[in-house]
Write a protein that holds these residues in place. Structure first.
Motif, mmCIF file in Angstrom:
data_model
loop_
_atom_site.group_PDB
_atom_site.id
_atom_site.type_symbol
_atom_site.label_atom_id
_atom_site.label_comp_id
_atom_site.label_asym_id
_atom_site.label_seq_id
_atom_site.Cartn_x
_atom_site.Cartn_y
_atom_site.Cartn_z
ATOM 1 N N MET A 163 65.856 59.580 -15.247
ATOM 2 C CA MET A 163 67.299 59.594 -15.409
ATOM 3 C C MET A 163 67.890 60.603 -14.422
ATOM 4 O O MET A 163 67.326 61.666 -14.198
ATOM 5 C CB MET A 163 67.661 59.950 -16.846
ATOM 6 N N LYS A 164 69.028 60.265 -13.898
ATOM 7 C CA LYS A 164 69.651 61.047 -12.838
ATOM 8 C C LYS A 164 69.938 62.500 -13.241
ATOM 9 O O LYS A 164 69.737 63.409 -12.466
ATOM 10 C CB LYS A 164 70.937 60.347 -12.414
ATOM 11 N N HIS A 165 70.383 62.715 -14.460
ATOM 12 C CA HIS A 165 70.808 64.052 -14.888
ATOM 13 C C HIS A 165 69.899 64.610 -15.985
ATOM 14 O O HIS A 165 70.356 65.376 -16.821
ATOM 15 C CB HIS A 165 72.247 64.000 -15.393
ATOM 16 N N SER A 166 68.641 64.259 -15.969
ATOM 17 C CA SER A 166 67.768 64.609 -17.088
ATOM 18 C C SER A 166 67.635 66.119 -17.304
ATOM 19 O O SER A 166 67.603 66.582 -18.445
ATOM 20 C CB SER A 166 66.392 63.970 -16.929
ATOM 21 N N ALA A 167 67.573 66.907 -16.251
ATOM 22 C CA ALA A 167 67.445 68.359 -16.414
ATOM 23 C C ALA A 167 68.693 68.956 -17.060
ATOM 24 O O ALA A 167 68.598 69.782 -17.976
ATOM 25 C CB ALA A 167 67.167 69.025 -15.069
ATOM 26 N N ALA A 168 69.861 68.533 -16.602
ATOM 27 C CA ALA A 168 71.112 69.037 -17.184
ATOM 28 C C ALA A 168 71.249 68.590 -18.628
ATOM 29 O O ALA A 168 71.653 69.373 -19.499
ATOM 30 C CB ALA A 168 72.310 68.559 -16.365
ATOM 31 N N ILE A 169 70.903 67.347 -18.905
ATOM 32 C CA ILE A 169 70.986 66.834 -20.274
ATOM 33 C C ILE A 169 70.048 67.612 -21.186
ATOM 34 O O ILE A 169 70.423 67.982 -22.314
ATOM 35 C CB ILE A 169 70.683 65.322 -20.308
ATOM 36 N N ALA A 170 68.847 67.910 -20.724
ATOM 37 C CA ALA A 170 67.889 68.670 -21.527
ATOM 38 C C ALA A 170 68.440 70.056 -21.881
ATOM 39 O O ALA A 170 68.327 70.499 -23.030
ATOM 40 C CB ALA A 170 66.563 68.791 -20.794
ATOM 41 N N GLN A 171 69.044 70.724 -20.908
ATOM 42 C CA GLN A 171 69.617 72.053 -21.176
ATOM 43 C C GLN A 171 70.797 71.959 -22.137
ATOM 44 O O GLN A 171 70.933 72.787 -23.044
ATOM 45 C CB GLN A 171 70.060 72.715 -19.869
ATOM 46 N N LEU A 172 71.652 70.961 -21.953
ATOM 47 C CA LEU A 172 72.792 70.787 -22.856
ATOM 48 C C LEU A 172 72.331 70.458 -24.271
ATOM 49 O O LEU A 172 72.939 70.916 -25.246
ATOM 50 C CB LEU A 172 73.731 69.706 -22.317
ATOM 51 N N GLU A 173 71.253 69.678 -24.409
ATOM 52 C CA GLU A 173 70.695 69.363 -25.730
ATOM 53 C C GLU A 173 70.237 70.643 -26.429
ATOM 54 O O GLU A 173 70.477 70.824 -27.626
ATOM 55 C CB GLU A 173 69.510 68.404 -25.606
ATOM 56 N N ILE A 174 69.577 71.527 -25.678
ATOM 57 C CA ILE A 174 69.115 72.798 -26.250
ATOM 58 C C ILE A 174 70.305 73.608 -26.754
ATOM 59 O O ILE A 174 70.306 74.116 -27.881
ATOM 60 C CB ILE A 174 68.305 73.603 -25.209
ATOM 61 N N ILE A 200 76.948 65.618 -22.668
ATOM 62 C CA ILE A 200 75.707 64.839 -22.638
ATOM 63 C C ILE A 200 76.014 63.352 -22.541
ATOM 64 O O ILE A 200 75.430 62.632 -21.723
ATOM 65 C CB ILE A 200 74.849 65.144 -23.882
ATOM 66 N N GLU A 201 76.939 62.881 -23.366
ATOM 67 C CA GLU A 201 77.313 61.466 -23.334
ATOM 68 C C GLU A 201 77.855 61.065 -21.966
ATOM 69 O O GLU A 201 77.539 59.986 -21.459
ATOM 70 C CB GLU A 201 78.344 61.159 -24.424
ATOM 71 N N ALA A 202 78.676 61.924 -21.385
ATOM 72 C CA ALA A 202 79.232 61.618 -20.064
ATOM 73 C C ALA A 202 78.126 61.532 -19.013
ATOM 74 O O ALA A 202 78.133 60.635 -18.167
ATOM 75 C CB ALA A 202 80.270 62.663 -19.675
ATOM 76 N N LEU A 203 77.171 62.446 -19.079
ATOM 77 C CA LEU A 203 76.072 62.416 -18.112
ATOM 78 C C LEU A 203 75.177 61.197 -18.325
ATOM 79 O O LEU A 203 74.708 60.591 -17.364
ATOM 80 C CB LEU A 203 75.239 63.697 -18.202
ATOM 81 N N GLN A 204 74.941 60.840 -19.580
ATOM 82 C CA GLN A 204 74.095 59.686 -19.866
ATOM 83 C C GLN A 204 74.742 58.389 -19.405
ATOM 84 O O GLN A 204 74.055 57.466 -18.984
ATOM 85 C CB GLN A 204 73.766 59.620 -21.356
ATOM 86 N N SER A 205 76.062 58.318 -19.484
ATOM 87 C CA SER A 205 76.757 57.104 -19.065
ATOM 88 C C SER A 205 77.112 57.132 -17.586
ATOM 89 O O SER A 205 77.689 56.192 -17.066
ATOM 90 C CB SER A 205 78.024 56.906 -19.896
ATOM 91 N N GLY A 257 80.609 71.643 -13.687
ATOM 92 C CA GLY A 257 81.518 70.935 -12.806
ATOM 93 C C GLY A 257 80.952 70.747 -11.414
ATOM 94 O O GLY A 257 79.784 71.000 -11.158
ATOM 95 N N ILE A 258 81.804 70.300 -10.538
ATOM 96 C CA ILE A 258 81.447 70.052 -9.150
ATOM 97 C C ILE A 258 82.342 70.931 -8.287
ATOM 98 O O ILE A 258 83.546 70.983 -8.478
ATOM 99 C CB ILE A 258 81.676 68.576 -8.761
ATOM 100 N N HIS A 259 81.737 71.634 -7.317
ATOM 101 C CA HIS A 259 82.498 72.451 -6.381
ATOM 102 C C HIS A 259 81.940 72.191 -4.988
ATOM 103 O O HIS A 259 80.757 72.385 -4.745
ATOM 104 C CB HIS A 259 82.384 73.933 -6.741
ATOM 105 N N SER A 260 82.780 71.715 -4.109
ATOM 106 C CA SER A 260 82.370 71.386 -2.736
ATOM 107 C C SER A 260 81.162 70.459 -2.696
ATOM 108 O O SER A 260 80.257 70.621 -1.892
ATOM 109 C CB SER A 260 82.065 72.668 -1.952
ATOM 110 N N GLY A 261 81.133 69.504 -3.617
ATOM 111 C CA GLY A 261 80.053 68.524 -3.647
ATOM 112 C C GLY A 261 78.786 68.986 -4.333
ATOM 113 O O GLY A 261 77.836 68.226 -4.465
ATOM 114 N N ASP A 262 78.744 70.240 -4.791
ATOM 115 C CA ASP A 262 77.564 70.766 -5.463
ATOM 116 C C ASP A 262 77.796 70.832 -6.964
ATOM 117 O O ASP A 262 78.822 71.338 -7.422
ATOM 118 C CB ASP A 262 77.236 72.185 -4.968
ATOM 119 N N GLY A 263 76.826 70.329 -7.739
ATOM 120 C CA GLY A 263 76.901 70.455 -9.189
ATOM 121 C C GLY A 263 76.663 71.898 -9.591
ATOM 122 O O GLY A 263 75.838 72.593 -9.012
#
Length: 103
Positions: free
Chosen positions: A1-12, A47-52, A80-86
């Motif tokens: 999944m594209k955002h799996s690392a971020a989703i994992a941290q948000l789940e925690i 999390i929902e936004a990242l999953q979708s 968020g996104i700043h200058s193209g970087d998450g």
């Protein structure tokens, strides 16, 4: 999944907030529990936004500024996104990721 690392941290973080809220409610700290429930809901929304793969509004943040006993402090996080970087930013005097120690 594209955002799996971020989703994992948000789940925690969402789980920690939900667990803290339950403990705080049991101790009668209802204002703090409500803050933690709100934060958990915000994490779940991210999390929902990242999953979708739906873009998040930039910036997306959660902030807390006053404790139940009236002491002021600042703590928060931003996604968020700043200058193209998450970015995932945390502002706190203490930061921990809680979990069971491995054996």
């Amino acid at each position: 999944m594209k955002h799996s690392a971020a989703i994992a941290q948000l789940e925690i973080h969402a789980s920690n907030c939900e667990n803290n809220a339950a403990n705080q409610e049991a101790e009668g700290q209802f204002e703090d529990a409500a803050n933690n429930r709100t934060n958990a809901a915000d994490y779940r929304q991210a999390i929902e936004a990242l999953q979708s793969d739906t873009p998040l509004p930039s910036p997306y943040s959660v902030r807390m500024q006053q404790s139940a006993d009236g002491k002021f402090y600042a703590a928060g996080l931003g996604l968020g996104i700043h200058s193209g970087d998450g970015q995932f930013l945390v502002t706190a005097d203490r930061f921990a990721i809680n979990g069971k120690p491995s054996e």
